[in-house]
Scaffold this active site. Structure first.
Site, PDB file in Angstrom:
ATOM      1  CB  SER A   1      -0.962   0.198   1.169  1.00  0.00           C
ATOM      2  OG  SER A   1       0.000   0.021   2.324  1.00  0.00           O
ATOM      3  CE  LYS A   2      -1.972   6.179  -3.339  1.00  0.00           C
ATOM      4  NZ  LYS A   2      -2.319   6.492  -4.630  1.00  0.00           N
ATOM      5  NE  ARG A   3      -2.816   3.345   4.776  1.00  0.00           N
ATOM      6  CZ  ARG A   3      -2.757   2.461   5.929  1.00  0.00           C
ATOM      7  NH1 ARG A   3      -2.243   2.967   7.015  1.00  0.00           N
ATOM      8  NH2 ARG A   3      -3.104   1.288   5.884  1.00  0.00           N
TER       9      ARG A   3
END
Ligand code: GLU
Length: 486
Positions: free
Chosen positions: A258-260
């Site tokens: 995930s880009k988080r």
């Protein structure tokens, strides 16, 4: 499908720049194609008009080019297309889709469904409450012409659903072995918005057929689409391609990428100063390993060693430390001039004055063995270019006496003052200082540490000899004078 020409593809949606997962699919497809003497195709799935943007198609193309993954057919960076199976954009293939959607309707393999979103939602809820898996109830499955007309009169919107036959779909995945799905769990699936607008699972099947795709190699997130696509393929009378599903890429903490938690686009890594060769090498190992000690591979070596059957089934953890290590290995291999060339934009972006290229080159080469990524470089070399400031307590090595440090800096200052500018080099400085240390019976740390700190202001840096050699006489003297050792 033995003996058939190998034709593989990636089919990214242009809804963002090149994603790590797409880059890995691209690399694995490319390697598979090269190894088999086949063709690698880039196709753009731009049917989602709201989210698709031509600027992302450009970024995907540029990303692949930057990585050095070449495709044989598909859109090109000059806005054209290459290959005989085009167009390579879904939005340009409407006529083809229409033909096949009509075929499904004519053969009564598909039907119009007039259920509204609200009705479907209510149905789903009711099923969930009953504890059964929510599938479409089949309400519009057998509508009479009158019923259809009545719905149309009401102004209801329709979609097209495929009549899913009750059966077990089985296929041999190149990576996962035999995979089996019970179609009873699917219900009749929506396959088109209207007769010209297929949804993903239908469009992809038509594209793969028209482009004679022999092997579909893509991320595991598509595994649940595969039985639907096999059904569509069979319904249209097309040959079923082989499938291979690549393991999910995971964040460091083993959750789904995930880009988080992880940077997910190739542009992010480019911006941080990772080399394309390093990224390729890293993504090669994201789900596959050579089962030897070798860790570094050029693209042509990859073609020889990669085998799709050796791809892992389990998730591939994105290990940042490994990427850094690989990148540092590639950075080390560069000649000083190559290193300078790729470093300049990073230095300039950080506001470093790079007008004296020879000076810049000498300064950065000192860090070439230590650096992990180019965006770290400005901070590592800033003391060569900017005035420095630091806590004077840093000058004192371990628990030594500050007076001794001061005296030693004075000795160093006299040494540097006496050294002729034309003899100024790392070697003469090292020789001279070591001789002084011996003659005067000094402790290495009590003189070399303070010199290094006086010149860099940093706790860590290359050796004082190297730093002084690059800084030059004026700056060295000024910085040592600034310690007030006189
Ligand atoms: N557009 C899909 C994606 O980007 C491609 C799926 C496929 O390869 O079939 O994930």
């Amino acid at each position: 499908m033995k003996n058939k020409e190998v034709r593989v593809r990636i089919a990214p949606s242009p809804t963002g720049s090149l994603h790590l997962g797409t880059a890995r699919s691209a690399l694995y497809n490319y390697l598979f194609a090269k190894r088999e003497g086949g063709t690698f195709i880039l196709r753009i799935e731009d049917t989602d008009l709201e989210r698709s943007d031509i600027k992302y198609t450009k970024q995907i193309i540029e990303g692949l080019e930057w990585l050095g993954i070449e495709w044989d057919e598909g859109p090109t960076s000059d806005g054209k297309e290459k290959g005989k199976y085009g167009p390579y954009f879904q939005t340009k293939r409407t006529d083809t889709y229409e033909k096949y959607i009509k075929q499904l309707l004519d053969e009564d393999k598909a039907y119009y469904c007039y259920c509204s979103k609200e009705e479907l939602e209510a149905e789903r809820k009711a099923m969930e409450e009953k504890g059964v898996a929510p599938v479409y109830s089949g309400k519009c499955k057998n509508l009479t012409d009158e019923q259809k007309k009545a719905y149309e009169k009401e102004g209801r919107n329709s979609i097209i659903r495929y009549r899913v036959p009750e059966k077990v779909v089985t296929f041999r995945d190149m990576i996962r072995g035999e995979v089996t799905f019970d179609t009873g769990l699917l219900g009749d699936i929506a396959v088109a918005r209207d007769v010209k607008t297929p949804l993903y699972n239908l469009a992809v099947v038509i594209d793969d057929y028209m482009m004679e795709i022999s092997h579909v190699i893509r991320g595991e997130d598509h595994l649940s689409n595969t039985p639907k696509q096999i059904l569509m393929t069979e319904a249209l009378g097309f040959p079923v391609p082989e499938f291979g599903h690549l393991p999910l890429i995971l964040n460091e903490d083993k959750t789904k990428l995930s880009k988080r938690k992880t940077k997910v686009t190739i542009d992010d890594y480019k911006e941080e100063g990772y080399l394309p060769e390093a990224i390729l090498n890293f993504i090669l190992l994201l789900g596959w390993n050579p089962k030897t000690e070798q860790e570094m591979f050029t693209l042509s070596e990859m073609v020889h060693v990669f085998n799709i059957g050796g791809v892992h089934k389990g998730g591939a953890v994105f290990a940042k430390e490994k990427l850094d290590w690989i990148n540092s290995q590639y950075l080390r291999k560069l000649s000083p001039d190559q290193f300078l060339e790729i470093a300049l934009p990073f230095l300039e972006k950080a506001g470093i004055d790079t007008s004296d290229k020879e000076y810049v080159r000498k300064a950065i080469v000192l860090e070439q063995e230590r650096i992990k990524k180019l965006s770290d470089l400005p901070d590592m070399v800033k003391f060569f270019f900017n005035d420095i400031s630091y806590d004077p307590a840093l000058l004192v090595w371990k628990k030594s006496d500050p007076e001794v440090i001061k005296a030693n800096l004075k000795i160093a200052l006299e040494f540097f003052e006496s050294l002729n500018e034309k003899d100024w080099s790392k070697e003469t400085i090292e020789k001279g200082l070591m001789k002084l240390i011996e003659e005067k019976g000094l402790k290495n740390g009590e003189i070399l540490w303070p010199i290094r700190v006086a010149l860099t202001g940093e706790e860590k840096s290359p050796s004082p000899f190297e730093v002084a050699g690059v800084l030059g006489k004026d700056k060295v003297i000024r910085r040592i004078v600034n310690t007030n050792c006189k």
